[in-house]
Design a protein around this motif. Sequence first.
Motif, mmCIF file in Angstrom:
data_model
loop_
_atom_site.group_PDB
_atom_site.id
_atom_site.type_symbol
_atom_site.label_atom_id
_atom_site.label_comp_id
_atom_site.label_asym_id
_atom_site.label_seq_id
_atom_site.Cartn_x
_atom_site.Cartn_y
_atom_site.Cartn_z
ATOM 1 N N GLY A 75 35.534 57.149 36.288
ATOM 2 C CA GLY A 75 36.640 56.903 37.212
ATOM 3 C C GLY A 75 36.174 56.219 38.505
ATOM 4 O O GLY A 75 37.920 56.095 39.108
ATOM 5 N N ARG A 123 36.897 52.552 40.593
ATOM 6 C CA ARG A 123 38.081 51.901 41.012
ATOM 7 C C ARG A 123 37.047 50.610 40.767
ATOM 8 O O ARG A 123 35.925 50.726 41.673
ATOM 9 C CB ARG A 123 39.171 51.738 41.673
ATOM 10 C CG ARG A 123 40.082 52.643 41.970
ATOM 11 C CD ARG A 123 40.208 52.524 40.749
ATOM 12 N NE ARG A 123 42.143 51.759 41.327
ATOM 13 C CZ ARG A 123 42.550 51.052 40.420
ATOM 14 N NH1 ARG A 123 42.265 50.946 39.055
ATOM 15 N NH2 ARG A 123 42.929 50.051 41.430
ATOM 16 N N THR A 172 40.050 50.111 36.214
ATOM 17 C CA THR A 172 39.424 51.455 36.583
ATOM 18 C C THR A 172 38.590 51.628 35.356
ATOM 19 O O THR A 172 38.016 51.801 34.024
ATOM 20 C CB THR A 172 40.426 52.374 36.315
ATOM 21 O OG1 THR A 172 41.588 52.463 37.246
ATOM 22 C CG2 THR A 172 39.779 53.805 36.809
ATOM 23 N N ASP A 215 44.417 46.532 35.393
ATOM 24 C CA ASP A 215 45.559 46.304 36.269
ATOM 25 C C ASP A 215 45.927 45.183 35.783
ATOM 26 O O ASP A 215 46.613 44.716 36.941
ATOM 27 C CB ASP A 215 45.374 47.335 37.440
ATOM 28 C CG ASP A 215 44.821 48.894 37.261
ATOM 29 O OD1 ASP A 215 44.907 49.201 36.451
ATOM 30 O OD2 ASP A 215 44.104 48.777 38.609
ATOM 31 N N ARG A 253 42.100 43.903 39.650
ATOM 32 C CA ARG A 253 41.507 45.512 39.548
ATOM 33 C C ARG A 253 41.453 46.111 38.432
ATOM 34 O O ARG A 253 42.655 45.675 37.374
ATOM 35 C CB ARG A 253 42.435 45.926 40.688
ATOM 36 C CG ARG A 253 43.035 45.127 42.181
ATOM 37 C CD ARG A 253 41.356 45.888 43.000
ATOM 38 N NE ARG A 253 41.445 47.211 43.360
ATOM 39 C CZ ARG A 253 40.544 47.800 43.539
ATOM 40 N NH1 ARG A 253 39.500 47.693 43.172
ATOM 41 N NH2 ARG A 253 40.399 49.149 44.129
#
Length: 387
Positions: free
Chosen positions: A104, A106, A119, A149, A117
């Motif tokens: 979870g 980042r 996760t 991302d 970026r």
Amino acid sequence: MQRLTIDTAYLRDRLAELLGIPSPTGYTDSIVRHVSRELERLGLTYEITRRGVVRTKISGRRRKPARALVGHLDTLGAQVKQLKDNGRIELVPIGNWSARFAEGARATIFSEKGTYRGTILPPKASGHAFNDEVDTAPVGWQHVELRVDAMSRTRTDLLRLGIDVGDIVAIDPQPEFLENGFIVSRHLDNKAGTAAMLAAIKALADAQLEPEVDTYWLFTIAEEVGVGASSAFGEDVAAVVSIDNGVTAPGQNSDEFGVTIAMADQTGPFDYHLTRKLVRLARENDIRFQKDVFRYYRSDSAAALVAGHDVRTALITFGIDASHGYERIHMHALRSLAELMTAYVASPVEITRDVNEITTGLRGFTHQPMSRAEQKAALPPADDAGV
């Protein structure tokens, strides 16, 4: 000496800045630059080793036996292990931490083409797709992956983005400063210790206090992988006090309030005389403290000894809950830690023999308590007994 006042607003602000700078082991240039500039603002000059250990000195009335206070700038993180066929990334940890606390999170990937970026997630992350399998998935780094991302559905897509094996991954700290003094964040180990060191330096400067002997302040860059304070001391240093986190957990005596003085870590007991001096200074200066022994823990001080430095070592800490996870501390512990640092720097040298690494004879050598009969038999003549 009257206990020095610690500027807790300054400490808090410096901690917030430090937490905002990613610094997993191996990616510490930016935080080294930041701390160096802060030392300049405090009126100090500094030196930097090839790889980035920062050293500054507060000059004393005498050059030696010099002292060193040491904290580390590097944090936990991760590294790209493999590019997966599904366009996601397999990770290995930087430092020793559980994938349980990575799920979870980042994160930022530092690639040759820039930053991305993402996760960290288990492969089966959707309850709508996998139902109870989400809750029964095993824990481990081989059971998580980094979702980027960006358009990355295949291994080729990742390569096109410039992401490759070995890239460093920084985990977001997600800091929260509460009005009641609690601070919750990742990477408080050891950015909170660094902020306390800077606050102690500021308190000494504000008081215009001149130490009895030269005092070095070292900021290392690889403690989380065991390298720590293995170099950069200088030959005059006889005593090393590490600044780091204490283990607040069942079965431990550390606390989120007051300073915790470690009596031993997994490498063995810290120096008998130095640790007891720190305890005495805490009592004399009315600094709240407790002692603890750490079983699964090593610090910059341990790295110094393993590297072969013949120095006295100690460890003073701020209690931290859920260390190497989503951590929590309290400002009271940070203030107490900084107070003890200043008390130590201001204290006189008691073991004058430490000015030399090796001396001839027992004159000035230290004593440890024994039974009365043993002590009487072992004591040297009176003119050799003082330290």
